[in-house]
Write an enzyme that holds these catalytic residues in place. Structure first.
Site, mmCIF file in Angstrom:
data_model
loop_
_atom_site.group_PDB
_atom_site.id
_atom_site.type_symbol
_atom_site.label_atom_id
_atom_site.label_comp_id
_atom_site.label_asym_id
_atom_site.label_seq_id
_atom_site.Cartn_x
_atom_site.Cartn_y
_atom_site.Cartn_z
ATOM 1 N N GLU A 1 0.836 -1.211 0.000
ATOM 2 C CA GLU A 1 0.000 0.000 0.000
ATOM 3 C C GLU A 1 0.867 1.256 0.000
ATOM 4 O O GLU A 1 0.585 2.237 -0.696
ATOM 5 C CB GLU A 1 -0.925 0.000 1.223
ATOM 6 N N ASP B 1 -8.174 1.344 8.172
ATOM 7 C CA ASP B 1 -6.813 1.881 8.097
ATOM 8 C C ASP B 1 -6.596 2.910 9.203
ATOM 9 O O ASP B 1 -7.537 3.607 9.604
ATOM 10 C CB ASP B 1 -6.581 2.503 6.709
HETATM 11 ZN ZN LIG Z 1 0.833 4.602 5.782
#
Ligand SMILES: [Zn+2]
Length: 399
Positions: free
Chosen positions: A214, A261
């Site tokens: 990511e 997240d």
């Molecule tokens: Zn990050």
């Protein structure tokens, strides 16, 4: 992830491909079921907790540590959740720091679908977090980003597993009975009693998706970020189910893409980012409120305005284009997938600093996210009636 603007093409694409708000069946859990949800705390000890501790190491794509963490996921599912199907999506790409060398990116997927279901018929709740960590500063751990969210999803998967088994066994028995009673040999159809059965509910599965790559290696660009997510979204878009399937591709098997997240710092504020999934946001906010009222949340009872998810009253006119946060949902969002993005705004203070480590996690908050993720998944999969409520925890309902 990064704060930024979606490109105008992404906006056009997402506008064109958005379906009208999907409002699938969703059944709230009873108080007794909520109280029976497993307590995460021991597994989240940052030194020896079974789920979280093994992820709290630097885990840059292509390194030994990255493989260790991937093995941790594989071992957990094979030891504790053997009914789930584990798969990997592997790709390689050069990065701005790799001098032309291809770096491997490995996404992890664990899926549980109803028995004997056909892939093109199942719609899934896909629970997502990324497991890679940022290459700099050296030694960066990324506890909120996103070691803790990965562990929360492991906990949620285990927390619903037995109830799923029970539910599907019950539905199979009903199916058999219905078939036995059917004289004309027609296809069975489950009756829609209690609002939980029927073909739609039967074809409902769940996936935990732990993405690699990511983070950007150098500066965040479209090419230097989201390596795993970009490969998977594009692969799934081109993976067709057999002709005549309700769902054309693997991508269209996603009913809702729930991305966690930057979770684990105290007092997060999660906005509702997308108009078309606000209904799902409200469900999560509602079960959060109920968990608080029942005394199950360690961060305590709170007025709605101080909840993790406070924006239940947001109106259609108040929605923009998703807040412009660049994260793993983007390659999916661009292709029309429905996304519920669970990321705080503002980001935690520790974001992308050496302080984003185990010691700086707020363990009560981590604990509560793990329970909330479990409860939301259980309600989505309509598991009311399938939890063992006998050994339920004794919780105070007073402040
Ligand atoms: Zn990050």
């Amino acid at each position: 992830m990064r704060l930024g603007q979606l490109s105008s093409q992404a906006l056009v694409n997402s506008f064109i491909t958005f379906l009208p708000a999907l409002t699938g069946a969703y059944t709230t859990l009873s108080d007794a079921s909520l109280k029976s949800l497993p307590d995460p705390s021991a597994d989240f000890d940052i030194r020896n907790g079974k789920l979280l501790a093994p992820i709290l190491i630097p885990r840059v794509p292509g390194t030994e540590n990255s493989l260790k963490v991937l093995q941790h996921f594989t071992d957990f599912w094979s030891n504790e959740l053997p009914d789930w199907k584990v798969e990997y999506d592997n790709s390689t790409a050069a990065t701005p720091l790799s001098n032309g060398k291809e770096i491997p990116f490995r996404n992890f997927m664990a899926t549980r679908d109803p028995p004997e279901s056909r892939p093109g018929e199942v719609g899934r709740l896909v629970l997502v977090a990324h497991y890679d960590s940022k290459i700099s500063p050296e030694g960066f751990i990324g506890a909120t980003d996103s070691a803790a969210p990965c562990a929360m999803l492991m906990h949620a998967a285990r927390g619903i597993d037995k109830a799923l088994t029970k539910k599907w066994k019950h539905m199979e028995e009903k199916k058999k009975n219905t078939e036995a009673n059917s004289k004309d040999g027609k296809d069975y159809e489950l009756e829609d009693d209690e609002g939980v059965d029927g073909d739609e509910a039967w074809n409902r599965g769940v996936m935990v998706l732990l993405l690699d790559g990511e983070e950007a290696f150098d500066n965040w660009t479209d090419d230097d970020s989201l390596y795993g997510a970009r490969n998977l979204a594009s692969t799934w878009e081109q993976t067709y189910h057999i002709a005549g399937s309700h769902r054309r591709t693997s991508l269209s098997s996603i009913d809702l893409f729930v991305l966690l997240d930057l979770l684990g710092s105290k007092d997060p504020m999660i906005p509702s980012y997308f108009k078309t999934t606000h209904w799902a946001y409200k469900h999560m906010a509602n079960v959060e409120r109920r968990l608080r009222d029942l005394g199950i949340m360690k961060t305590g009872k709170r007025p709605t305005s101080k909840q993790f998810l406070p924006e239940t009253d947001k109106t259609s006119a108040q929605f923009g284009w998703g807040g412009g946060i660049q994260d793993d949902h983007i390659p999916f969002l661009k292709r029309g997938v429905e996304v519920l993005h669970i990321i705080p705004a503002p980001f935690p203070k520790v974001w992308h600093t050496m302080d984003d480590d185990g010691e700086h996690l707020d363990m009560d908050t981590v604990n509560d996210w793990a329970i909330l993720a479990t409860a939301f998944a259980a309600e989505w999969l309509e598991l009311e009636g399938y939890f063992d409520t006998k050994g339920k925890r004794d919780v105070k309902t007073e402040l």
